[in-house]
Design an enzyme around this catalytic site. Structure first.
Site, PDB file in Angstrom:
ATOM      1  N   GLY A 139       9.632  53.409 -17.788  1.00 20.90           N
ATOM      2  CA  GLY A 139      10.087  52.605 -16.638  1.00 20.90           C
ATOM      3  C   GLY A 139       9.784  53.301 -15.334  1.00 20.90           C
ATOM      4  N   GLU A 174       9.779  55.500 -12.333  1.00 20.47           N
ATOM      5  CA  GLU A 174      10.319  56.844 -12.243  1.00 20.47           C
ATOM      6  C   GLU A 174      10.228  57.288 -10.790  1.00 20.47           C
ATOM      7  OE1 GLU A 174      10.154  59.174 -16.356  1.00 20.47           O
ATOM      8  OE2 GLU A 174       8.634  59.816 -14.941  1.00 20.47           O
ATOM      9  N   THR A 203      13.796  52.211 -25.876  1.00 20.61           N
ATOM     10  CA  THR A 203      13.341  52.564 -27.224  1.00 20.61           C
ATOM     11  C   THR A 203      14.341  52.055 -28.261  1.00 20.61           C
ATOM     12  OG1 THR A 203      12.301  54.484 -26.280  1.00 20.61           O
ATOM     13  CG2 THR A 203      12.565  54.470 -28.648  1.00 20.61           C
ATOM     14  N   SER A 229      14.043  55.366 -17.413  1.00 20.61           N
ATOM     15  CA  SER A 229      14.137  56.287 -18.543  1.00 20.61           C
ATOM     16  C   SER A 229      15.608  56.457 -18.938  1.00 20.61           C
ATOM     17  CB  SER A 229      13.540  57.629 -18.122  1.00 20.61           C
ATOM     18  OG  SER A 229      13.652  58.505 -19.188  1.00 20.61           O
ATOM     19  N   GLY A 230      15.906  56.294 -20.201  1.00 21.34           N
ATOM     20  CA  GLY A 230      17.294  56.429 -20.680  1.00 21.34           C
ATOM     21  C   GLY A 230      18.078  55.142 -20.605  1.00 21.34           C
ATOM     22  N   SER A 268      13.793  61.116 -24.750  1.00 24.71           N
ATOM     23  CA  SER A 268      12.989  60.292 -23.848  1.00 24.71           C
ATOM     24  C   SER A 268      11.567  60.153 -24.389  1.00 24.71           C
ATOM     25  CB  SER A 268      12.976  60.955 -22.481  1.00 24.71           C
ATOM     26  OG  SER A 268      12.203  60.163 -21.617  1.00 24.71           O
ATOM     27  N   SER A 269      11.062  58.921 -24.407  1.00 26.87           N
ATOM     28  CA  SER A 269       9.682  58.727 -24.874  1.00 26.87           C
ATOM     29  C   SER A 269       8.759  59.179 -23.754  1.00 26.87           C
ATOM     30  CB  SER A 269       9.413  57.262 -25.176  1.00 26.87           C
ATOM     31  OG  SER A 269      10.565  56.657 -25.683  1.00 26.87           O
ATOM     32  N   ASN A 296      17.403  61.599 -20.424  1.00 29.74           N
ATOM     33  CA  ASN A 296      17.530  61.061 -21.776  1.00 29.74           C
ATOM     34  C   ASN A 296      17.209  62.177 -22.770  1.00 29.74           C
ATOM     35  OD1 ASN A 296      17.356  59.692 -24.165  1.00 29.74           O
ATOM     36  ND2 ASN A 296      15.921  58.128 -23.449  1.00 29.74           N
TER      37      ASN A 296
HETATM   38  N1  LIG Z   1      22.246  49.593 -27.662  1.00 26.37           N
HETATM   39  C1  LIG Z   1      22.634  50.842 -27.649  1.00 26.37           C
HETATM   40  N2  LIG Z   1      23.768  51.198 -28.279  1.00 26.37           N
HETATM   41  C2  LIG Z   1      24.188  52.479 -28.254  1.00 26.37           C
HETATM   42  N3  LIG Z   1      23.541  53.476 -27.650  1.00 26.37           N
HETATM   43  C3  LIG Z   1      22.404  53.196 -27.004  1.00 26.37           C
HETATM   44  C4  LIG Z   1      21.893  51.871 -26.977  1.00 26.37           C
HETATM   45  N4  LIG Z   1      20.763  51.888 -26.259  1.00 26.37           N
HETATM   46  C5  LIG Z   1      20.576  53.192 -25.853  1.00 26.37           C
HETATM   47  N5  LIG Z   1      21.552  53.966 -26.307  1.00 26.37           N
HETATM   48  C6  LIG Z   1      21.702  55.423 -26.066  1.00 26.37           C
HETATM   49  O1  LIG Z   1      20.916  55.794 -24.983  1.00 26.37           O
HETATM   50  C7  LIG Z   1      19.971  56.801 -25.278  1.00 26.37           C
HETATM   51  C8  LIG Z   1      18.682  56.564 -24.582  1.00 26.37           C
HETATM   52  O2  LIG Z   1      18.059  55.399 -25.057  1.00 26.37           O
HETATM   53  P1  LIG Z   1      16.487  55.204 -25.141  1.00 26.37           P
HETATM   54  O3  LIG Z   1      16.258  53.923 -25.804  1.00 26.37           O
HETATM   55  O4  LIG Z   1      15.872  56.407 -25.722  1.00 26.37           O
HETATM   56  O5  LIG Z   1      16.075  55.115 -23.650  1.00 26.37           O
HETATM   57  P2  LIG Z   1      14.645  54.831 -23.011  1.00 26.37           P
HETATM   58  O6  LIG Z   1      13.721  54.579 -24.174  1.00 26.37           O
HETATM   59  O7  LIG Z   1      14.844  53.650 -22.167  1.00 26.37           O
HETATM   60  O8  LIG Z   1      14.304  56.022 -22.273  1.00 26.37           O
HETATM   61  C9  LIG Z   1      19.807  56.694 -26.784  1.00 26.37           C
HETATM   62  O9  LIG Z   1      19.480  57.937 -27.310  1.00 26.37           O
HETATM   63  C10 LIG Z   1      21.203  56.238 -27.232  1.00 26.37           C
HETATM   64  O10 LIG Z   1      22.057  57.324 -27.368  1.00 26.37           O
HETATM   65 MG   LIG Z   2      12.114  55.600 -24.663  1.00 24.51          MG
END
Ligand SMILES: Nc1ncnc2c1ncn2[C@@H]1O[C@H](COP(=O)(O)OP(=O)(O)O)[C@@H](O)[C@H]1O
Ligand SMILES: [Mg+2]
Length: 1109
Positions: A390, A392, A115, A110-111, A163-164, A160
């Protein structure tokens, strides 16, 4: 400018190694160091073969611009530095060009950026696929589904901020051209427990906060909500505000996105109403109330909130209230109602809130699917993007049912990863005809089996336990596990064999531990049974079904009493298992592309690379294993053509051009370089290099060789440049010399030519003059001869002429003498006859002839017939003078007669009058000549026609000769008054001009005389007979414009009536009788003062003066 085709490679300008497969030596440390080095240089992407590792940078990097999209578009995977776009491009192109359905599997903690990665993939595909209004709308809807789902399915967690809290798999569908047609979204297990309770430092789903901060006052009132978060029990307050997140703005974005995706206004409103209802449910509180039978019963503390919920949802308040207090259990046609205690009431309330929300979420997904589903039935190509939670692992055994489910899902994904990666790898070797010995790898199928086995898997045990009659608790479930799974090598609990064997006393009591492929996870059994049951009391679902709110009603179809189903609904665990199985099946039919996301630190901070944390992720993601698997075969492979193209400069035979098949070229090349044969293998279309070292050796050689080649090229270029320069100079020199010579020759030639011309002209001149002289001499000689001859001939001729003249004179003299002689002889003989008769006859004849000629000529010269024509031809002979005059007179009389003969009687009369006037006045009165041209009209005043004079006309019976207006001169003062002057056969009448009344009447017999001046004026006096009746007033003095006519007519009428000639006196001074006096009227030449009108003035008693201009 056209982009220069630069053959680049992943291997150019590499920081660390872009592909972990090339890492040497390979171990955890080097792996992490390589990632860190790249991360520090902003290279967040690294490959393991075709798998992309993405390290979350936690800040925005300038690597997603439209220019970058263009860079990666249609490029080979290894051509540019590692990037998520390269993977997206590869997937999209093989979907479009090779007709292979794709799936993009994004995994990580997560984070870690899953996404974000999924959004990047979608936006890249949207940017490179087809364009056009329709396609753009589809794209827009697909992209805008994200904000909606994120609002309802994402929350701030400690890991995050966004977080989804659900798994998402989205199929994007394309047509044969690669244009997007639509999509289908599947959601997996929303973490609904978050609706009623959030861990410390975390928030509820975004939408609650967005609604409260972003909605207008009006909307809030409608939903009976308050803006204050603290009013709601379900909202955790310790992190209600998230840094850098504007909930109000996001609310607008979400509403806008809903509109774009195709939600109707009333739908969006219904959704918000459900959200409000959930929020308000949390505020319902219960208090215990003792009943008579000693049992505790719960009562709602404050019914206000309940009332508002019921108003909002259209549920009967009493129905809902009852549902919170009683529970009806039906078994075999029997209905048993039991009361709920306070704890049960709270449980029911929360279950309702969770169910309402999670069902709303599923409804949203379905509604979005309805909007974005492809409209056509044609065969579609599909690209699936999987963004799922992912692994956890919470510390302190905080892992519960949700984590168990999530980790199970990841276990399955790992399985498919291993299977597909190895399968793909193996298939490639077989395809390429490479000898392949099976590589052993850890297969986590055994763990999957532990969880999902239908007979003794953990999920099956849980279901069994839930369905079992009797008291069921989490502890009984654990006991069951201990019995069934005790021997499983990946299962541990205090009671299991392996733990005892391992002697692990750290294991708490109500826990079990699973050794997942990614690590050991300790699960707390508490809540497993409840969560798996996911129980909602039937009374509540029936109450919901009775709502008049259509959306809520549709969310609880099982509440319909008609469809009552005594069978238990499937448990959460079995539902999830089934949907994961479907997903796996789906993924297996597609070509997988992996993005493995890594979280560099726990602080959500940029630039921090926590090695321990990364190491942990690398371990559980099995990345090292991945590299090893990949390297166990061949670390690097490349098609023959690009390989030969890249390294052909390393061998003389292949440089610069290799003629023949590329494979033979590569063989020659590798032989020449003496690469040990065990280091590589020849496939059908690719060369496989076993060890990265070999590749690096090749690269180093290439680099060295490129430098040499560069020097060589430089050398050749310099030589070529100098030589071309020299050649150019030489060529120029020759050209200049040639031009100069030509110029000099030209000049010399021109000089010679002009000299020759001068000499030539001198010679020609001299020759010509010589000839001229000769010719002149010759001519003079000829002229002299001619002159002499002429003179001679002249002399001869004159001599002859004089002789001839002499001769002729002599002859003429003879003839004259002869004629004279003969004449005198004849005259002498005839003289006597001639003198007696001939003279008279000749005279008569001549006279006759002249007269005849005169008349004939006169005939032709006759003048015109006009009587006033004065012309007459002149007289030719004096002796005809009298004849000529007589002839003129006769002719004039004749033509006058002719002229008169044409007259009518009336004309004759007029001419008679005119003649009379001429006789009377010609040469006597100066006025006369001007009257000649005027026709005499007599009746100027047309009395007959003018009705004004009708009376006057009636009074007169005789014929009117003159009717005219005259000025009657007042004898007293010389002034004049207008009078009508009438002359009839016998009388003269004067009448008033205006009234037509007769003033005086004079019989013509009484008129004695008319007097007037000789001058050019119209004054006249009419004298009357003395003693007559009319004369009593005296004579009349008039002035008239038609004096001559009036006088003439008066004269003629008097003559014809009285046979007496009226006397007309023309004199510049005459006497007029005024009563008793005689007044003298005198005409004088007046001055011009009064213009051309004569004026009359009484000078004294005896004199009246008329001034005539
Ligand atoms: N490629 C990227 N470039 C810049 N910031 C990113 C990138 N990927 C993730 N982030 C940062 O990380 C945070 C968490 O990403 P997210 O995709 O929501 O995580 P996950 O879906 O894996 O939980 C986002 O809100 C963003 O601020
Ligand atoms: Mg997510």
């Amino acid at each position: 400018m056209a982009k220069m085709e630069v053959k680049t490679s992943l291997l150019d300008n590499m920081i660390g190694v872009g592909d972990m497969v090339l890492l040497e030596p390979l171990n955890e440390e080097t792996f992490i160091n390589n990632l860190k080095k790249r991360f520090d240089h902003n290279e967040i992407y690294t490959y393991i073969g075709s798998v992309v590792i993405s390290v979350n940078p936690y800040r925005s990097l300038p690597i997603y611009s439209p220019e970058k999209v263009e860079d990666y578009r249609n490029r080979n995977f290894y051509e540019l530095s590692p990037h998520i776009f390269a993977l997206s491009d590869e997937a999209y192109r093989s979907l479009r060009d090779q007709d292979k359905d794709q799936c993009i599997l994004i995994t990580g903690e997560s984070g870690a950026g899953k996404t974000e990665a999924s959004k990047l993939v979608m936006s890249y595909v949207a940017a490179v696929c087809g364009k056009g209004a329709e396609v753009n709308q589809v794209k827009e809807q697909l992209l805008q589904s994200n904000p909606v789902l994120e609002a309802f399915g994402n929350a701030k967690t400690v890991r995050n901020d966004n977080s989804s809290r659900f798994g998402k798999y989205m199929d994007i569908e394309f047509d044969f051209k690669g244009d997007p047609l639509g999509g289908v979204i599947s959601n997996y297990l929303l973490e609904k427990s978050r609706v009623v309770k959030q861990p410390r430092g975390e928030r509820n789903f975004h939408v609650f906060y967005q609604l409260l901060s972003g909605a207008s006052e009006e909307l809030l009132n409608k939903l009976t909500l308050e803006r204050d978060f603290s009013r709601y029990n379900y909202l955790s307050l310790d992190s209600a505000k998230v840094n850098g997140v504007d909930d109000a703005a996001n609310f607008r974005t979400v509403r806008n996105a809903m509109q774009i995706v195709g939600f109707m206004d009333h739908e969006a409103e219904s959704v918000l109403e459900v959200v409000a209802a959930v929020l308000k449910l949390g505020n319902i509180e219960f208090k215990p109330e003792s009943r008579v039978n000693g049992l505790d019963e719960s009562k709602i503390k404050d019914k206000n909130e309940l009332k508002e919920i019921c108003e909002l949802t259209g549920i009967d308040q009493s129905v809902l209230e009852r549902a919170f207090s009683f529970r009806t259990v039906e078994a075999k046609q029997e209905k048993v109602s039991t009361t709920l205690n306070v704890a049960q009431a709270y449980y029911a309330r929360d279950a309702l809130a969770k169910n309402l929300y999670s069902r709303l979420f599923s409804w949203l997904v379905n509604r979005i699917n309805e909007s974005i589903k492809a409209q056509t039935k044609v065969r579609k190509k599909v690209m699936g993007v999987l963004d799922i939670y992912g692994f956890e692992i919470f510390e302190n055994a905080d892992n519960s049912f949700e984590q168990f489910i999530i980790n199970y899902c990841n276990e399955k994904l790992q399985q498919i990863f291993i299977e597909l990666t190895l399968k793909e790898e193996q298939e490639e070797y077989i395809r390429e005809g490479i000898e392949w010995t099976h590589i052993d790898y850890f297969n986590n199928a055994i763990i999957c089996d532990l969880i999902e086995n239908n007979t003794n898997g953990i999920l099956a045990m849980l279901d069994e336990e839930c369905l079992r009659p009797g008291t069921v608790t989490d502890e009984t479930f654990l006991e069951k596990l201990n019995q069934v799974c005790a021997t499983h090598q990946h299962f541990e609990s205090r009671m299991s064999k392996s733990s005892r064997f391992l002697n692990d006393t750290s294991l708490p009591h109500s826990c079990f531990r699973i050794q997942h492929y990614a690590g050991k996870v300790l699960y707390q059994v508490e809540g497993f049974v409840d969560k798996n049951n996911d129980l909602l009391y039937r009374d509540l679902s029936q109450a919901m079904w009775k709502a008049s709110h259509t959306l809520i009603k549709s969310l609880f179809p099982e509440g319909n009493p008609a469809k009552i189903n005594l069978k238990r609904p499937p448990t959460a665990g079995s539902q999830f298992k089934a949907s994961v199985a479907t997903l796996m099946k789906n993924l297996q039919t597609k070509n997988p592309n992996y993005i493995r996301c890594i979280k560099p630190n726990d602080k959500k901070a940029a630039h921090i690379f926590n090695e321990a944390l990364v190491c942990h992720q690398i371990r559980y993601l099995g990345l090292l294993e991945n590299v090893r698997v990949r390297r166990a075969g061949y670390a690097f492979r490349q098609a023959y053509e690009p390989c030969l193209e890249r390294y052909k400069m390393l061998c003389k035979q292949t440089w610069p051009h290799w003629k023949g098949p590329a494979r033979a070229g590569v063989e020659v090349l590798f032989n020449e370089l003496e690469i040990p044969v065990e280091e590589y293998s020849f496939g059908r279309s690719k060369i496989f290099i076993r060890n990265p070292r070999t590749l690096f050796k090749l690269e180093d050689l290439r680099k060295q060789r490129l430098e040499d080649l560069a020097t060589l090229i430089q050398k050749i270029y310099r030589g070529w440049k100098c030589r071309t320069h020299f050649l150019l100079m030489r060529k120029s020199q020759i050209v200049i010399a040639a031009w100069y010579r030509r110029y000099a020759q030209q000049k010399r030639y021109q000089q010679i030519k002009s000299s020759a011309l001068v000499i030539q002209s001198y010679i020609r001149g001299w020759k010509a003059r010589k000839i001229l002289r000769e010719l002149k001499h010759q001519k003079r000689c000829e002229e002299a001869a001619t002159t002499i001859a002429a003179y001679w001939h002249g002399t001869q001729a004159r001599r002859e002429l004089s002789r001839l003249k002499e001769e002729a004179r002599n002859k003429h003299a003879i003839a004259v003498i002869w004629a004279y002689w003969l004449g005198s002889k004849v005259r002498r003989e005839y003289r006597k006859f001639f003198r007696a008769n001939a003279g008279k006859k000749i005279y008569e004849f001549t006279l006759q002839r002249i007269v005849q000629k005169y008349f004939l000529e006169m005939k032709n010269k006759m003048p015109s017939l006009s009587p006033i024509d004065k012309n007459w031809p002149s007289r030719p002979y004096l002796f005809l003078d009298s004849t000529h005059k007589e002839l003129k007179r006769i002719f004039h009389l004749w033509r006058c007669k002719k002229y008169r003969d044409q007259f009518t009687d009336q004309q004759k009369l007029i001419y008679e009058e005119k003649l009379e006037a001429s006789e009377l006045f010609k040469d006597k009165k100066a006025l006369y000549p001007s009257s000649v041209g005027q026709p005499f009209q007599g009746a100027y005043l047309e009395i007959n026609k003018n009705p004004k004079y009708k009376k006057l006309k009636d009074a007169i019976e005789e014929k009117i000769i003159i009717a005219e207006v005259v000025n009657k001169i007042n004898r007293a003062n010389g002034k004049s008054t207008s009078r009508i002057f009438l002359l009839t056969n016998n009388n003269l009448l004067l009448a008033d001009q205006k009234s037509g009344q007769i003033k005086s009447e004079v019989p013509l017999v009484d008129v004695t005389k008319v007097s007037m001046s000789s001058q050019n004026d119209g004054f006249f006096a009419i004298h009357l007979k003395e003693g007559s009746e009319a004369a009593s007033k005296g004579d009349f003095l008039f002035s008239s414009d038609h004096l001559i006519e009036m006088a003439t007519k008066l004269y003629r009428t008097t003559l014809s009536q009285t046979k007496q000639k009226l006397s007309i006196e023309i004199s510049d001074e005459f006497l007029v009788q005024f009563r008793q006096d005689k007044v003298c009227v005198k005409f004088i030449q007046g001055n011009q003062k009064n213009g051309s009108v004569p004026t009359c003035k009484r000078k004294n008693n005896r004199l009246l003066e008329v001034a005539v201009p």
